[in-house]
Motif scaffolding. Structure first.
Motif, PDB file in Angstrom:
ATOM      1  N   GLY A 188       0.825  -1.214   0.000  1.00  0.00           N
ATOM      2  CA  GLY A 188       0.000   0.000   0.000  1.00  0.00           C
ATOM      3  C   GLY A 188       0.852   1.253   0.000  1.00  0.00           C
ATOM      4  N   ARG A 189       0.494   2.186  -0.871  1.00  0.00           N
ATOM      5  CA  ARG A 189       1.295   3.400  -1.024  1.00  0.00           C
ATOM      6  C   ARG A 189       0.845   4.536  -0.107  1.00  0.00           C
ATOM      7  NH1 ARG A 189       4.638   0.007  -3.271  1.00  0.00           N
ATOM      8  NH2 ARG A 189       5.248   0.372  -5.420  1.00  0.00           N
ATOM      9  N   GLY A 190      -0.159   4.269   0.733  1.00  0.00           N
ATOM     10  CA  GLY A 190      -0.639   5.312   1.647  1.00  0.00           C
ATOM     11  C   GLY A 190       0.262   5.500   2.855  1.00  0.00           C
ATOM     12  N   GLY A 191       1.316   4.693   2.964  1.00  0.00           N
ATOM     13  CA  GLY A 191       2.261   4.868   4.066  1.00  0.00           C
ATOM     14  C   GLY A 191       2.551   3.580   4.823  1.00  0.00           C
ATOM     15  N   LYS A 199      -5.205  -7.455   1.070  1.00  0.00           N
ATOM     16  CA  LYS A 199      -6.405  -6.665   1.410  1.00  0.00           C
ATOM     17  C   LYS A 199      -7.548  -7.020   0.468  1.00  0.00           C
ATOM     18  CE  LYS A 199      -5.311  -2.172   3.292  1.00  0.00           C
ATOM     19  NZ  LYS A 199      -5.302  -0.757   2.976  1.00  0.00           N
ATOM     20  N   ASN A 216      -8.577   6.274  -1.351  1.00  0.00           N
ATOM     21  CA  ASN A 216      -8.210   7.325  -0.412  1.00  0.00           C
ATOM     22  C   ASN A 216      -7.369   8.376  -1.132  1.00  0.00           C
ATOM     23  OD1 ASN A 216      -7.288   8.893   1.669  1.00  0.00           O
ATOM     24  ND2 ASN A 216      -6.855   7.181   3.050  1.00  0.00           N
ATOM     25  N   GLY A 220      -3.332  14.569   2.761  1.00  0.00           N
ATOM     26  CA  GLY A 220      -3.258  15.782   3.583  1.00  0.00           C
ATOM     27  C   GLY A 220      -1.871  16.141   4.078  1.00  0.00           C
ATOM     28  N   TYR A 304      -7.658  16.594   8.181  1.00  0.00           N
ATOM     29  CA  TYR A 304      -6.541  15.665   7.977  1.00  0.00           C
ATOM     30  C   TYR A 304      -6.903  14.244   8.407  1.00  0.00           C
ATOM     31  CZ  TYR A 304      -1.789  13.831   8.295  1.00  0.00           C
ATOM     32  OH  TYR A 304      -0.660  13.067   8.143  1.00  0.00           O
ATOM     33  N   VAL A 305      -7.601  14.105   9.528  1.00  0.00           N
ATOM     34  CA  VAL A 305      -7.905  12.744   9.999  1.00  0.00           C
ATOM     35  C   VAL A 305      -8.916  12.029   9.110  1.00  0.00           C
ATOM     36  CG1 VAL A 305      -7.259  12.809  12.432  1.00  0.00           C
ATOM     37  CG2 VAL A 305      -9.518  13.591  11.741  1.00  0.00           C
ATOM     38  N   GLU A 309      -8.337   5.778   7.434  1.00  0.00           N
ATOM     39  CA  GLU A 309      -9.397   5.077   6.706  1.00  0.00           C
ATOM     40  C   GLU A 309     -10.740   4.981   7.435  1.00  0.00           C
ATOM     41  OE1 GLU A 309      -7.413   1.476   5.650  1.00  0.00           O
ATOM     42  OE2 GLU A 309      -7.497   0.632   7.663  1.00  0.00           O
ATOM     43  N   ASN A 343      -7.881   1.725  -0.337  1.00  0.00           N
ATOM     44  CA  ASN A 343      -6.512   1.824  -0.837  1.00  0.00           C
ATOM     45  C   ASN A 343      -6.207   3.257  -1.243  1.00  0.00           C
ATOM     46  OD1 ASN A 343      -6.447  -1.409  -2.295  1.00  0.00           O
ATOM     47  ND2 ASN A 343      -4.882  -0.631  -0.919  1.00  0.00           N
ATOM     48  N   ASN A 344      -4.930   3.559  -1.211  1.00  0.00           N
ATOM     49  CA  ASN A 344      -4.446   4.849  -1.667  1.00  0.00           C
ATOM     50  C   ASN A 344      -4.553   4.943  -3.212  1.00  0.00           C
ATOM     51  OD1 ASN A 344      -1.557   6.133  -2.719  1.00  0.00           O
ATOM     52  ND2 ASN A 344      -2.562   7.326  -1.140  1.00  0.00           N
ATOM     53  N   SER A 347      -1.803   3.115  -4.989  1.00  0.00           N
ATOM     54  CA  SER A 347      -1.930   1.657  -4.907  1.00  0.00           C
ATOM     55  C   SER A 347      -2.852   1.171  -6.029  1.00  0.00           C
ATOM     56  CB  SER A 347      -2.508   1.221  -3.561  1.00  0.00           C
ATOM     57  OG  SER A 347      -1.851   1.846  -2.500  1.00  0.00           O
ATOM     58  N   LEU A 422       3.255  13.257  10.810  1.00  0.00           N
ATOM     59  CA  LEU A 422       3.253  12.256  11.880  1.00  0.00           C
ATOM     60  C   LEU A 422       4.521  11.414  11.846  1.00  0.00           C
ATOM     61  CD1 LEU A 422      -0.436  10.951  11.580  1.00  0.00           C
ATOM     62  CD2 LEU A 422       0.421  12.904  12.855  1.00  0.00           C
ATOM     63  N   HIS A 524      -3.272   8.730  14.406  1.00  0.00           N
ATOM     64  CA  HIS A 524      -3.033  10.178  14.429  1.00  0.00           C
ATOM     65  C   HIS A 524      -2.428  10.589  15.774  1.00  0.00           C
ATOM     66  CE1 HIS A 524      -3.552  14.369  13.289  1.00  0.00           C
ATOM     67  NE2 HIS A 524      -3.956  14.584  14.533  1.00  0.00           N
TER      68      HIS A 524
HETATM   69  C1  LIG Z   1      -4.050  10.726  10.381  1.00  0.00           C
HETATM   70  C2  LIG Z   1      -3.914   9.829   9.184  1.00  0.00           C
HETATM   71  C3  LIG Z   1      -4.042  10.370   7.917  1.00  0.00           C
HETATM   72  C4  LIG Z   1      -3.943   9.541   6.795  1.00  0.00           C
HETATM   73  N1  LIG Z   1      -4.047  10.110   5.568  1.00  0.00           N
HETATM   74  C5  LIG Z   1      -3.972   9.314   4.478  1.00  0.00           C
HETATM   75  C6  LIG Z   1      -4.126   9.867   3.183  1.00  0.00           C
HETATM   76  O1  LIG Z   1      -4.296  11.073   3.016  1.00  0.00           O
HETATM   77  N2  LIG Z   1      -4.054   9.018   2.123  1.00  0.00           N
HETATM   78  C7  LIG Z   1      -3.861   7.660   2.278  1.00  0.00           C
HETATM   79  O2  LIG Z   1      -3.859   6.923   1.297  1.00  0.00           O
HETATM   80  N3  LIG Z   1      -3.708   7.121   3.496  1.00  0.00           N
HETATM   81  C8  LIG Z   1      -3.771   7.903   4.586  1.00  0.00           C
HETATM   82  N4  LIG Z   1      -3.649   7.335   5.821  1.00  0.00           N
HETATM   83  C9  LIG Z   1      -3.531   5.858   5.889  1.00  0.00           C
HETATM   84  C10 LIG Z   1      -4.913   5.217   5.748  1.00  0.00           C
HETATM   85  O3  LIG Z   1      -5.507   5.093   7.030  1.00  0.00           O
HETATM   86  C11 LIG Z   1      -4.857   3.818   5.114  1.00  0.00           C
HETATM   87  O4  LIG Z   1      -3.912   3.079   5.796  1.00  0.00           O
HETATM   88  C12 LIG Z   1      -4.513   3.838   3.636  1.00  0.00           C
HETATM   89  O5  LIG Z   1      -5.423   4.604   2.908  1.00  0.00           O
HETATM   90  C13 LIG Z   1      -4.528   2.416   3.109  1.00  0.00           C
HETATM   91  O6  LIG Z   1      -4.209   2.387   1.743  1.00  0.00           O
HETATM   92  P1  LIG Z   1      -2.985   1.557   1.173  1.00  0.00           P
HETATM   93  O7  LIG Z   1      -3.068   0.181   1.757  1.00  0.00           O
HETATM   94  O8  LIG Z   1      -3.190   1.558  -0.291  1.00  0.00           O
HETATM   95  O9  LIG Z   1      -1.752   2.254   1.606  1.00  0.00           O
HETATM   96  C14 LIG Z   1      -3.722   8.149   6.962  1.00  0.00           C
HETATM   97  C15 LIG Z   1      -3.566   7.617   8.236  1.00  0.00           C
HETATM   98  C16 LIG Z   1      -3.647   8.459   9.343  1.00  0.00           C
HETATM   99  C17 LIG Z   1      -3.480   7.874  10.683  1.00  0.00           C
END
Ligand SMILES: Cc1cc2nc3c(=O)[nH]c(=O)nc-3n(C[C@H](O)[C@H](O)[C@H](O)COP(=O)(O)O)c2cc1C
Length: 632
Positions: A188-191, A199, A216, A220, A304-305, A309, A343-344, A347, A422, A524
């Motif tokens: 996953g590219r969301g972090g 998934k 997603n 932010g 932001y929050v 997800e 998913n981001n 992703s 964060l 967060h």
């Molecule tokens: C405060 C907070 C903000 C987040 N913002 C984003 C966001 O902007 N975009 C994103 O893809 N994931 C964000 N995440 C992670 C998501 O909760 C989630 O893990 C992600 O969308 C999963 O997608 P992935 O598996 O493709 O990475 C954030 C998490 C937290 C705790």
């Protein structure tokens, strides 16, 4: 291949080819948020008006971003015969008319604005795109269409291999699609880097109905705009990725949740979704395959929050975007308590590439443990703010020096922040860390979704912590006291410190808070003080200097410095007085002076008149008078 899809692709190719070979020169202006910030809409208007006024026979269109964000507006010019395409930068509105005359009336190249030759050979020795230092070593797969296609024209996407991945997915079972995605190693590219295929399998095997997909696109993190680049430059890629996921998981409805502050991405995605519906690529019985999938473009709530997800899903459900404790995970209870996959953007956007070219091709790009390519946006005190796509594993130094063009003149690297507010900060000594997930996890932080900010010697670490913890405080949803009370307390301590009221016990208190906040309900709060934790680990001396000596080595903390006139004869002083937002610089019968109570230390005067105003330490001890003994 599915016959209906094949016919869509064939027709799109014919129309794209006919447009490319119609014998007219083509001028395409990048219209994305970065270019609009530098007047690209005006550039486009002036180019259109000039072409109409002069009766020039040319196609004027729009493209998305090339990633050369520091040189926006960028424009490509393709010659009438299609033998050459040149990418230009800094085609600002004041240059647009002359530019269009030179390229379209005089048939010249404009070397002073040229970035690179995209196709063909230049008369002026302009460097080929692949040899441009910003492009060398980039592997543009996700960005293959960025800057090339019109993002508002689905035919451009279809003509360049679009929906071939989906066509392959239609010929496979859901299990086979998921195996391909798992084999690729896509994380996953969301972090978080969690395997996307796993998934999807959670959702596929979920028993409740209906099932939902969520993209997603809340992006932010200050300093991250990779998702925006994709949505504004190649929105169909995201839709195709979601279609493949729909086929793999059995979801029949999807949402693209787009950050409120991304109006253009929102509009582009809406246009793209409408065009996909028109071509029968969304809706019921897609291309006669029996697959049903509806896609809704949803404007985020501006918090932001809502990127977290569960907060995001609450927001779509119609409630305040407040994250909740997991489990249950989204695949068990997501949108309207039904199984959901989140998913981001990036992703999903990788799925068409994996299904089109195969997992082995997709993962072969480097030997790094993390597979595939990753997009990054670079910003801060660097020369070139832009967006790149590279394989995992490059050292951050390369991102700074090659792609970022190095630090701005006069700036020395002090540290960098990968992964958003964060994630935490690292000192310059860590600049050789590779871009990969593990090294950051080992340091208690994360690489994040793609933003990397470089900061210099003029950045106070206390100030940086105040900014990022203040951001986390503002953006806290307020549900758990640990998070909203803890961030508030940390900000109070940091602000007092910055104002000259630091106490010896402050560092212990901050450390205690970092240990406490990890008990917050969601990530967060759990990560809100990572910046402080890492700053205390790597920059402790600076905190101690601020607290004990009331001195700021970066020279910016407004409570610890004062501005004073350095040179009464400086001819730029009136300009400095003029730009001061609080009218703190005044001329008296004794000369110029700065009224300390009014001065907010914004630095505007020092920018316009660097020699006229200087920074002095507010609590500097006056030099001691020599004692009689010392004098002897
Ligand atoms: C405060 C907070 C903000 C987040 N913002 C984003 C966001 O902007 N975009 C994103 O893809 N994931 C964000 N995440 C992670 C998501 O909760 C989630 O893990 C992600 O969308 C999963 O997608 P992935 O598996 O493709 O990475 C954030 C998490 C937290 C705790």
């Amino acid at each position: 291949m599915n016959a209906a899809l094949q016919s869509l692709i064939t027709r799109a190719r014919e129309s794209y080819e006919a447009w490319l070979t119609n014998g007219r020169p083509k001028v395409n202006v990048c219209i994305d948020t970065s270019s609009l910030a530098r007047g690209a809409d005006e550039t486009l208007r002036i180019i259109r008006e000039t072409v109409a006024r002069e009766g020039i026979d040319a196609d004027i269109g729009i493209i998305g971003s090339w990633g050369f964000c520091w040189m926006e507006p960028t424009v490509t010019v393709r010659t009438a015969g299609g033998t050459r395409t040149i990418l230009y930068g800094n085609v600002t509105p004041d240059r647009a008319e002359e530019f269009v005359r030179r390229v379209l009336v005089d048939g010249e190249e404009v070397p002073e604005l040229a970035i690179a030759v995209v196709e063909g050979v230049s008369n002026e020795g302009i460097v080929p795109l692949g040899e441009h230092p910003f492009m060398q070593g980039q592997v543009r797969r996700l960005m293959a269409n960025c800057g090339i296609i019109d993002p508002e024209n689905i035919d451009h996407y279809l003509a360049r291999g679009g929906y071939e991945g989906f066509a392959n997915a239609l010929e496979r079972t859901p299990e086979e699609i998921i195996k391909e995605v798992l084999d690729s190693g896509l994380g996953g590219r969301g972090g978080g880097g969690f395997p996307t295929g796993r998934k999807w399998d959670f959702l596929r095997t979920a028993t409740a109905e209906p099932k939902y997909l969520v993209c997603n696109a809340d992006e932010g993190d200050p300093g991250a705009w990779v998702n925006r680049i994709l949505m504004e430059s190649d929105p169909q890629l995201v839709i195709e990725g979601m279609l493949i996921a729909a086929r793999a998981t059995g979801a029949r409805e999807g949402y693209i949740y787009i950050r409120y502050e991304y109006p253009l991405a929102f509009q582009r995605m809406k246009v793209a979704v409408a065009q996909a519906y028109e071509r029968g690529l969304l809706g019921t019985n897609i291309c006669g395959s029996g697959l049903d999938f509806d896609l809704i473009v949803f404007r985020g709530a501006g918090s932001y929050v809502c990127g977290e997800e569960t907060g995001l899903m609450s927001s779509i459900d119609g409630y305040r975007g407040m994250p909740r404790i997991k489990p249950p995970f989204p695949a068990q209870a997501g949108l309207w308590n039904k199984p959901t996959n989140v998913n981001n953007v990036e992703s999903y956007a990788n799925a068409p590439l994996i299904l089109r070219h195969g997992a082995a091709w997709w993962s072969s790009v480097s030997d790094a443990k993390d597979k595939g390519t990753k997009m990054f946006t670079l910003s801060g005190a660097i020369k070139q703010m832009g967006c790149i796509e590279i394989p995992f594993g490059y050292p951050v130094r390369r991102l700074l020096e090659q792609y970022g063009g190095g630090m701005r003149d006069g700036s020395v690297l002090k540290g960098f922040q990968p992964g958003g507010p964060l994630s935490g900060i690292l000192p310059a000594s860590e600049i050789d860390l590779p871009v990969a997930l593990d090294p950051y996890r080992e340091r208690g932080m994360f690489l994040g979704s793609g933003g990397i900010i470089f900061f210099d010697q003029h950045t106070s670490v206390v100030d940086l912590c105040t900014y990022f913890v203040g951001f986390a405080e503002d953006e806290s949803c307020g549900r758990c006291t640990t998070c909203h009370g803890g961030t508030q307390r940390a900000v109070e301590i940091l602000r007092r410190m910055a104002a000259g009221g630091g106490r010896d016990s402050d560092l212990d208190k901050l450390e205690e808070l970092t240990r406490t906040l990890v008990w917050s309900n969601c990530l967060h709060g759990q990560f809100a003080l990572t910046t402080v934790k890492l700053a205390l680990r790597y920059f402790r001396d600076e905190f101690e200097t601020v607290i004990r000596e009331k001195r700021d080595p970066a020279g910016v903390l407004s409570g610890l410095i004062r501005y004073e006139i350095a040179n009464q004869a400086d001819p730029l002083l009136p300009e400095a007085a003029d730009i001061c937002p609080t009218d703190a610089i005044v001329e008296t019968h004794e000369g110029w002076t700065i009224v300390d109570e009014l001065c907010v230390r914004c630095g505007a005067c020092r920018e316009v008149a660097p020699g006229a105003v200087r920074v002095v330490e507010r609590f500097a001890q006056p030099a001691a008078e020599p004692t009689a003994a010392a004098a002897r």
